[in-house]
Scaffold this active site. Structure first.
Site, PDB file in Angstrom:
ATOM      1  N   SER A 142       0.863  -1.195   0.000  1.00 24.68           N
ATOM      2  CA  SER A 142       0.000   0.000   0.000  1.00 24.68           C
ATOM      3  C   SER A 142       0.890   1.233   0.000  1.00 24.68           C
ATOM      4  CB  SER A 142      -0.850  -0.013   1.282  1.00 24.68           C
ATOM      5  OG  SER A 142      -1.479   1.238   1.477  1.00 24.68           O
ATOM      6  N   TYR A 156      -1.903  -0.912  10.669  1.00 24.46           N
ATOM      7  CA  TYR A 156      -2.081  -1.218   9.238  1.00 24.46           C
ATOM      8  C   TYR A 156      -0.782  -0.943   8.479  1.00 24.46           C
ATOM      9  CZ  TYR A 156      -3.965  -1.076   4.476  1.00 24.46           C
ATOM     10  OH  TYR A 156      -4.204  -1.310   3.135  1.00 24.46           O
TER      11      TYR A 156
HETATM   12  P1  NDP Z   1     -12.127  -4.880   0.076  1.00 23.69           P
HETATM   13  O1  NDP Z   1     -12.545  -4.779   1.499  1.00 23.69           O
HETATM   14  O2  NDP Z   1     -13.123  -4.526  -0.964  1.00 23.69           O
HETATM   15  O3  NDP Z   1     -11.561  -6.336  -0.227  1.00 23.69           O
HETATM   16  C1  NDP Z   1     -10.844  -7.067   0.736  1.00 23.69           C
HETATM   17  C2  NDP Z   1     -10.896  -8.535   0.365  1.00 23.69           C
HETATM   18  O4  NDP Z   1     -10.120  -9.268   1.326  1.00 23.69           O
HETATM   19  C3  NDP Z   1     -12.307  -9.102   0.374  1.00 23.69           C
HETATM   20  O5  NDP Z   1     -12.517  -9.840  -0.787  1.00 23.69           O
HETATM   21  C4  NDP Z   1     -12.324 -10.022   1.609  1.00 23.69           C
HETATM   22  O6  NDP Z   1     -13.132 -11.164   1.338  1.00 23.69           O
HETATM   23  C5  NDP Z   1     -10.857 -10.433   1.665  1.00 23.69           C
HETATM   24  N1  NDP Z   1     -10.493 -10.932   2.995  1.00 23.69           N
HETATM   25  C6  NDP Z   1     -10.510 -10.274   4.181  1.00 23.69           C
HETATM   26  N2  NDP Z   1     -10.175 -11.114   5.168  1.00 23.69           N
HETATM   27  C7  NDP Z   1      -9.922 -12.326   4.595  1.00 23.69           C
HETATM   28  C8  NDP Z   1      -9.548 -13.601   5.085  1.00 23.69           C
HETATM   29  N3  NDP Z   1      -9.322 -13.832   6.395  1.00 23.69           N
HETATM   30  N4  NDP Z   1      -9.377 -14.613   4.200  1.00 23.69           N
HETATM   31  C9  NDP Z   1      -9.591 -14.414   2.889  1.00 23.69           C
HETATM   32  N5  NDP Z   1      -9.962 -13.244   2.355  1.00 23.69           N
HETATM   33  C10 NDP Z   1     -10.133 -12.208   3.203  1.00 23.69           C
HETATM   34  O7  NDP Z   1     -10.846  -3.950  -0.037  1.00 23.69           O
HETATM   35  P2  NDP Z   1      -9.793  -3.655  -1.224  1.00 23.69           P
HETATM   36  O8  NDP Z   1     -10.229  -4.246  -2.488  1.00 23.69           O
HETATM   37  O9  NDP Z   1      -9.497  -2.221  -1.162  1.00 23.69           O
HETATM   38  O10 NDP Z   1      -8.506  -4.410  -0.650  1.00 23.69           O
HETATM   39  C11 NDP Z   1      -7.682  -5.235  -1.408  1.00 23.69           C
HETATM   40  C12 NDP Z   1      -6.250  -5.056  -0.948  1.00 23.69           C
HETATM   41  O11 NDP Z   1      -5.786  -3.751  -1.342  1.00 23.69           O
HETATM   42  C13 NDP Z   1      -6.021  -5.136   0.555  1.00 23.69           C
HETATM   43  O12 NDP Z   1      -4.842  -5.872   0.798  1.00 23.69           O
HETATM   44  C14 NDP Z   1      -5.835  -3.692   0.970  1.00 23.69           C
HETATM   45  O13 NDP Z   1      -5.075  -3.571   2.140  1.00 23.69           O
HETATM   46  C15 NDP Z   1      -5.117  -3.152  -0.259  1.00 23.69           C
HETATM   47  N6  NDP Z   1      -5.138  -1.711  -0.431  1.00 23.69           N
HETATM   48  C16 NDP Z   1      -6.333  -1.054  -0.605  1.00 23.69           C
HETATM   49  C17 NDP Z   1      -6.351   0.321  -0.747  1.00 23.69           C
HETATM   50  C18 NDP Z   1      -7.627   1.082  -0.864  1.00 23.69           C
HETATM   51  O14 NDP Z   1      -7.586   2.329  -0.778  1.00 23.69           O
HETATM   52  N7  NDP Z   1      -8.771   0.437  -1.098  1.00 23.69           N
HETATM   53  C19 NDP Z   1      -5.100   1.102  -0.779  1.00 23.69           C
HETATM   54  C20 NDP Z   1      -3.920   0.308  -0.622  1.00 23.69           C
HETATM   55  C21 NDP Z   1      -3.944  -1.047  -0.470  1.00 23.69           C
HETATM   56  P3  NDP Z   1     -14.043 -11.943   2.394  1.00 23.69           P
HETATM   57  O15 NDP Z   1     -14.482 -10.960   3.450  1.00 23.69           O
HETATM   58  O16 NDP Z   1     -15.167 -12.467   1.562  1.00 23.69           O
HETATM   59  O17 NDP Z   1     -13.174 -13.044   2.920  1.00 23.69           O
END
Ligand code: NDP
Length: 249
Positions: A142, A156
């Site tokens: 990130s 985080y």
């Molecule tokens: P979302 O919350 O939309 O997606 C997060 C995903 O992670 C979901 O599909 C969720 O699926 C999955 N997840 C969470 N916990 C678990 C678990 N224990 N096992 C398996 N899957 C899990 O957020 P983003 O799309 O934004 O996030 C994607 C990545 O991008 C993350 O790593 C985030 O830190 C990173 N990021 C995002 C930014 C932003 O501004 N959005 C900026 C920088 C980095 P489910 O709950 O169904 O398991």
């Protein structure tokens, strides 16, 4: 460019946001996509959407914090498609809060999902990639894994700095030795469901204000960057992708 047609891809955190958008891009490019997360209803809906658009997807219920669950999903994908070319370690959580709120269960969950999740998936996919002497692992750090933001981001940021460090270390150990490419993607503020996990009232309000100050990236913008890195020619390893909204400091 390297064609993605018929490539076998695994995406964690594919049930929403960046992961779901990337799954659709890969499938549209002809790749077969293993879509992994805990919410299977969301995965089934995505699978249907991909298939209706002419693509191929395999829904995999996976909790990245659970090694058994990770290994079972990776084995199911290998049993179905026989190999694994690209892994997008994208699952992540960001429940923001102040350190002095002592939301230690949330700290622990961030460590488990954001760091240990990446390690668990990496350990599960590497043996087959080493055996086939090819592959590409994309890990999600990130902007918060490159610099600190102050209030609410400490744990985080710590997890994402860890992902950045692990990813570069992984590249050094396996790229040359096993012909496996490794990319660290560092997105800036992107529209997704990431902020939903914040339980601290003060920070819920703060994140809404922060998001309103800029034109956020769409999840598909990050998906485009992942497709760019993974479709580079075999001898090119795009080691880092730092992708920000133009209006983000
Ligand atoms: P979302 O919350 O939309 O997606 C997060 C995903 O992670 C979901 O599909 C969720 O699926 C999955 N997840 C969470 N916990 C678990 C678990 N224990 N096992 C398996 N899957 C899990 O957020 P983003 O799309 O934004 O996030 C994607 C990545 O991008 C993350 O790593 C985030 O830190 C990173 N990021 C995002 C930014 C932003 O501004 N959005 C900026 C920088 C980095 P489910 O709950 O169904 O398991």
């Amino acid at each position: 460019m390297n064609t993605l047609n018929e490539k076998i891809v695994l995406i964690t955190g594919a049930s929403s946001g960046i992961g779901a958008a990337t799954a659709k891009k890969f499938a549209a490019a002809g790749a077969k996509v293993g879509i992994a997360a805990r919410r299977t209803d969301r995965l089934e809906a995505l699978k249907l959407e991909i298939e209706q658009a002419g693509g191929q997807a395999l829904s995999l219920q996976m909790d990245v914090t659970d090694k058994v669950s990770v290994e079972a999903s990776v084995n199911a994908l290998l049993d179905t498609w026989g190999r694994l070319d690209i892994v997008f370690n994208n699952a992540g959580v960001m429940p923001m809060s102040g350190i002095d709120e002592f939301k230690t269960d949330e700290w622990e969950n961030m460590v488990d999902v954001n760091i240990k999740g990446v390690l668990n998936v990496t350990a599960a996919v590497l043996p087959s990639m080493i055996k086939q002497h090819s592959g590409h692992i994309v890990n999600t750090s990130s902007v918060a894994g490159r610099r600190l933001f102050g209030q609410g981001f400490a744990v985080y940021s710590a997890t994402k700095y860890a992902v950045s460090a692990f990813t570069e270390g992984l590249r050094m150990e396996i790229s040359k030795a096993h012909n496996i490419r490794v990319t660290s993607i560092q997105p800036g503020a992107t529209e997704s469901e990431l902020l939903n996990s914040t339980t601290s009232e003060g920070y819920k309000e703060m994140t809404t204000t922060f998001s309103g100050q800029m034109t956020l990236l769409a999840a598909s913008d990050i998906a485009d960057a992942v497709v760019f890195a993974t479709s580079a020619p075999e001898h090119v390893n795009v080691a880092e992708l730092y992708v920000l909204p133009t209006s983000q400091f």
